[in-house]
Design an enzyme around this catalytic site. Structure first.
Site: not given
Length: 294
Positions: A51, A207, A209, A212, A215
């Site tokens: 990250y 959680p 959706g 990205f 989705l």
């Protein structure tokens, strides 16, 4: 209500630190946001060395002070790749998993990481393994177990795994599973049931959706928006609250770089959904999560 995770009892709403990457130009703001999360009762932070190419772990190191009782969970299976088409590359081989744990330890300033999730690369959403990154589960669990025996990690979790992989891994002692899962992406219902039966924490990513392209988005659902209006909450809070109501072993790690959204996410843990609201949400059809994403 608190719930067990990796041998600890922690609040069911934690914080997923990936979004701190967006504050790279203002590390002080990133530290302040994390401190605010702790003030609001967050005691479980999910991170990874990839990250922000270590930036997020450095923020966590600065934000956690002596006396803070915060469970830090990290993940291995990928390493930073700042110059690549996406800022990570798979690192699935046993020696790479060990090196990733060592990198996390140094960056976080810890002698032991309470929970480390092995991010597999054999299912979507996520980058799929190929070539020398196609590594057998037994070889990966062997090094993870060795790291646990050495005291460098406290507990082993799994991420992006199939039901068969979870069943095969159970003898190693699995503390949690992180898979893509939400109200409209319930592909893993059988796996969730197994986790409940085996006292394994369920920590869904994406959680809501829609993280990205490709989705679906939980907050677009009419039933979610109706419940939000009826309860005076945001659609995002309803989506998070449904996850907490759906299974008692669920822990949430929503991420944000906004203090306002942070407070809203944490407040979702206090929402009570009545039977009629739950029935309406449960009736929302599930859609496939089989898309190629990070």
């Amino acid at each position: 209500m608190p719930s067990p995770l990796a041998g600890r009892t922690v609040s069911r709403v934690g914080y997923g630190a990936m979004r701190l990457e967006s504050l790279h130009s203002d590390p002080g703001a990133a530290v302040a946001l994390l401190r605010r999360a702790f003030e609001l009762g967050v005691d479980h932070v999910d991170t990874a060395q990839f990250y922000g190419n270590g930036f997020v772990n450095e923020v966590i190191r600065q934000a956690i002070r002596p006396g803070d009782d915060v469970l830090v969970a990290s993940k291995v299976g990928a390493d930073p790749d700042p110059g690549g088409p996406i800022p990570l590359r798979l690192a699935q081989r046993p020696e790479e998993l060990r090196a990733s744990v060592e990198d996390n330890l140094r960056a976080l300033g810890l002698d032991r990481i309470p929970l480390v999730n092995l991010r597999r690369a054999d299912r979507r959403p996520g980058v799929l393994a190929e070539g020398d990154q196609l590594v057998g589960l037994d070889d990966q669990l062997a090094v993870m177990t060795a790291l646990r025996d050495e005291g460098k990690i406290g507990a082993i979790g799994l991420s992006s795994v199939t039901l068969d992989v979870l069943r095969r891994a159970l003898p190693a002692g699995i503390a949690c599973v992180q898979n893509a899962y939400n109200l409209i992406g319930r592909d893993d219902e059988d796996m969730l049931e197994l986790c409940v039966a085996e006292d394994i924490a369920w920590v869904p990513f994406f959680p809501l959706g829609g993280a990205f392209r490709g989705l679906p988005v939980v907050t677009d659902e009419p039933a979610v928006r109706h419940a939000a209006r009826a309860l005076g909450r945001t659609p995002a809070q309803i989506g998070l609250a449904w996850l907490l109501h759906h299974a008692p072993n669920t822990h949430l790690i929503p991420g944000t770089a906004s203090a306002e959204h942070l407070e809203e996410n944490i407040a979702a843990g206090d929402i009570v959904l009545d039977a009629a609201t739950l029935a309406a949400l449960d009736a929302v059809p599930s859609r496939s999560m089989d898309v190629a994403l990070r």
